[in-house]
Structures are given as C-alpha cells and as structure tokens.
Design a protein around this motif. Structure first.
Motif, PDB file in Angstrom:
ATOM      1  N   VAL A  37       0.034  -4.696 -12.250  1.00 51.44           N
ATOM      2  CA  VAL A  37       1.310  -4.037 -11.966  1.00 51.44           C
ATOM      3  C   VAL A  37       1.753  -3.135 -13.121  1.00 51.44           C
ATOM      4  N   GLN A  41       7.531  -4.309  -7.954  1.00 52.85           N
ATOM      5  CA  GLN A  41       6.367  -4.812  -8.676  1.00 52.85           C
ATOM      6  C   GLN A  41       6.600  -6.253  -9.144  1.00 52.85           C
ATOM      7  N   ARG A  50       5.680  -8.378  -6.343  1.00 46.13           N
ATOM      8  CA  ARG A  50       4.223  -8.535  -6.221  1.00 46.13           C
ATOM      9  C   ARG A  50       3.700  -9.600  -7.182  1.00 46.13           C
ATOM     10  N   LEU A 102      -0.524 -10.638  -5.074  1.00 45.79           N
ATOM     11  CA  LEU A 102      -1.673 -10.185  -5.861  1.00 45.79           C
ATOM     12  C   LEU A 102      -2.909 -11.018  -5.563  1.00 45.79           C
TER      13      LEU A 102
END
Length: 256
Positions: free
Chosen positions: A222, A175, A178, A183
């Motif tokens: 997230v 995460q 990300r 994103l």
C-alpha cells in the motif's frame, strides 16, 4: 460419528491434540515407557481412536513441569533462530547477566534451561520486542501450531513516500482499509487484521497469523515503508517494562 467409529490417528498426534504435550515429547515419553493405552504400554507408531484411554506416567508430568518459557525483549541485530550471516541468535542473550532484576518469578537460571530452548515464532533481525523462547512443546503449539490463531500486537513506525511526519494525514483511508482486509501474500489472501493509527507516524497492528516479514510486505503493497517495528503483546502476555536485551520467566500464573 460415534467415538468408536472415528478414524484412528497416531498416538503422538492424539496426545498433542489433547494438549498433553508436543508430538516430539510424546515420542520421547513413549520410548521411555511413560505412556499406556487402555492399560498397556504403548509402542511407537501405534494408532488410537478417541475411545481409547491414554494414561501418562507422573514422571513425564514432572519432567514437563521443570520446562521453562522465557520472554525476551529482543534488540535489533539478533536473529530469532539459528545464527546466520554472522548475526548471533537471540538465545545468546539468555544468561544470568541479562536476567531482568525485577522478574517476579521465583525461578533461578541454570544451564539445563537452555537445552531445547527454542523460539516460538520469529521476529525479524531488524525488528525488536517480545520474543518467546520455550522448552515446552505445549506452549510452542499454542503459539505457532498450524491451527493457532493467537493474537500478536505490534507498533509500526512508517513513512509514505517522502512523507515522514504526519503520515496519517497523507495516507489514503481506502488503503488503510486494505491493510485491515483485502491483501494477499504468496498468492493467498490474508486473514483480517486490526490496523489503526497509534499516532500520526505509527500504526498498531494486531495479527492472528505470522507469514515471513508479513507486516513489512503488507505495508509495501500500500506504499508504506516500515521505519521501525516492535512487538508488544502475544495473546494475554505483554512486553510491559521489560528492558531491551533483557529477559524474564513466564510466570506460573501467566497464560497466553
């Protein structure tokens, strides 16, 4: 394409592209007869090519030199721009009483410095830290122009579900990846960001774009909740030791 064959653009846009001033300033200067194109006084709305010679009267440059840029350590509870929902705008904090006593600039406050002073970028009402307010259209374009890629650095305290201590240990590494890249907001992929743990409860973000409430929304995607957000740097200018609620002038030798 040779310069003479380039498509003509409006003079105010060309002057902004050359870094001479903002478009609004260019219009003011043209109206006052301070701009000449190929030796002739320019008219409003005229179009030019890169081959055209643009000259600016020293009066315009003198006016520009008197413009100020200030750095404010914005407290929570103030909005960056116009007053809204009963909350005061950050500009009310720009006054002699809140001028940082350790400001090394030789400038002194005067009321005309508030005329046209506007935030170059936003900082949410519930965020704190470095906010730039300027009268100088060149600075505004550099920080928030449509082609700006100016770095902005933030310290962001977060929680993860019920976890408020040692969030770093509980938050999945994939995460974090990300957050750095992967994103999207408002249907558009975000530019790559630098995101690293500053300590077990705080992330450091470095962004080159500034969508509305971007960091908070990125974190929500997230599973993180932002508990506190502080901007500490814009380009090469840092918040440093500037106290909360106080301001200083951008130094003559400082550059973003």
């Amino acid at each position: 394409m040779p310069e003479s064959a380039a498509a003509p653009t409006r003079l105010n846009k060309r002057m902004a592209e050359l870094g001479l001033c903002s478009r609004r300033e260019a219009d003011d200067w043209i109206a006052q007869g301070w701009v000449r194109v190929n030796g002739r006084a320019a008219e409003m709305g005229v179009k030019v090519t890169p081959a055209d010679r643009i000259e600016v009267d020293p009066k315009a440059q003198g006016q520009q030199a008197a413009q100020v840029t200030v750095l404010l350590n914005k407290p929570m509870g103030y909005v960056s721009g116009q007053a809204e929902d009963g909350h005061e705008p950050a500009i009310v904090l720009i006054n002699p009483r809140t001028h940082w006593r350790d400001d090394t600039s030789r400038q002194r406050f005067s009321p005309p410095q508030l005329r046209g002073l506007a935030p170059a970028g936003r900082l949410d009402i519930d965020s704190i830290g470095l906010l730039v307010l300027t009268q100088d259209g060149r600075v505004a374009r550099q920080l928030i122009g449509e082609d700006s890629t100016m770095e902005k650095e933030y310290l962001v305290r977060v929680s993860f579900g019920a976890v408020t201590a040692n969030v770093q240990a509980a938050f999945p590494r994939e995460q974090l990846a990300r957050l750095r890249h992967g994103l999207s907001l408002d249907g558009q992929p975000l530019q790559p960001a630098q995101v690293d743990w500053q300590n077990p409860e705080q992330l450091r973000f470095v962004l080159t774009e500034g969508k509305k409430r971007q960091i908070r929304r990125m974190c929500e995607l997230v599973g993180l909740k932002v508990v506190g957000l502080k901007r500490i740097r814009i380009g090469r200018v840092v918040l440093g030791q500037l106290p909360v609620g106080q301001w200083r002038y951008l130094g003559a030798n400082e550059r973003f």
